[in-house]
Design a protein around this motif. Sequence first.
Motif, PDB file in Angstrom:
ATOM      1  N   LYS A  86       0.847  -1.181   0.000  1.00 36.93           N
ATOM      2  CA  LYS A  86       0.000   0.000   0.000  1.00 36.93           C
ATOM      3  C   LYS A  86       0.889   1.240   0.000  1.00 36.93           C
ATOM      4  O   LYS A  86       1.869   1.309   0.741  1.00 36.93           O
ATOM      5  N   LEU A  87       0.566   2.196  -0.850  1.00 39.01           N
ATOM      6  CA  LEU A  87       1.291   3.454  -0.912  1.00 39.01           C
ATOM      7  C   LEU A  87       0.949   4.291   0.317  1.00 39.01           C
ATOM      8  O   LEU A  87      -0.212   4.344   0.736  1.00 39.01           O
ATOM      9  N   SER A  88       1.921   4.945   0.880  1.00 39.84           N
ATOM     10  CA  SER A  88       1.688   5.789   2.047  1.00 39.84           C
ATOM     11  C   SER A  88       1.114   7.132   1.608  1.00 39.84           C
ATOM     12  O   SER A  88       1.801   7.927   0.958  1.00 39.84           O
ATOM     13  N   VAL A  89      -0.165   7.351   1.926  1.00 37.38           N
ATOM     14  CA  VAL A  89      -0.816   8.621   1.609  1.00 37.38           C
ATOM     15  C   VAL A  89      -0.957   9.438   2.890  1.00 37.38           C
ATOM     16  O   VAL A  89      -1.025   8.893   3.987  1.00 37.38           O
ATOM     17  N   LEU A  90      -0.976  10.750   2.725  1.00 36.31           N
ATOM     18  CA  LEU A  90      -1.024  11.668   3.860  1.00 36.31           C
ATOM     19  C   LEU A  90      -2.273  12.534   3.776  1.00 36.31           C
ATOM     20  O   LEU A  90      -2.674  12.938   2.680  1.00 36.31           O
ATOM     21  N   THR A 102      -0.633  16.667   6.706  1.00 40.73           N
ATOM     22  CA  THR A 102      -0.435  16.209   8.075  1.00 40.73           C
ATOM     23  C   THR A 102       0.494  15.010   8.048  1.00 40.73           C
ATOM     24  O   THR A 102       0.254  14.041   7.329  1.00 40.73           O
ATOM     25  N   ILE A 103       1.566  15.091   8.833  1.00 41.26           N
ATOM     26  CA  ILE A 103       2.535  13.998   8.896  1.00 41.26           C
ATOM     27  C   ILE A 103       2.623  13.460  10.308  1.00 41.26           C
ATOM     28  O   ILE A 103       2.287  14.147  11.269  1.00 41.26           O
ATOM     29  N   THR A 104       3.080  12.238  10.413  1.00 47.64           N
ATOM     30  CA  THR A 104       3.386  11.660  11.714  1.00 47.64           C
ATOM     31  C   THR A 104       4.899  11.696  11.876  1.00 47.64           C
ATOM     32  O   THR A 104       5.641  11.565  10.908  1.00 47.64           O
TER      33      THR A 104
END
Length: 105
Positions: A86-90, A102-104
């Motif tokens: 899965k691609l990391s979407v933000l 928004t980032i973690t």
Amino acid sequence: MERIEVGTVGDLDEKSVLRLSLPDGRAVTVAVLADGEYAAFEGLCPHKGAPITEGRICEDVVICPWHAFRFDLRSGEPVGTPSIMKLSVLPVTVESDRIFVTITK
């Protein structure tokens, strides 16, 4: 979580993207989706670590430049190929024409 301003609505349209580096060094791309909403995704393809930020965007899908894997920009889910990757979407928000991701940490 941290909200980072990445640009303004006038900075991109459906034919352009914003490519940037986050303060922690991660590459992120922000794109306009078919319905005018915005999507952001991290820069590496989960398949082989390709620079997916250089991939082509067609409608709401990004196509990896190395192996043509396709990912939905809303969910990060693979498109057309069964996969657990899965691609990391933000999350993206727009306030007063300013675009935030928004980032973690």
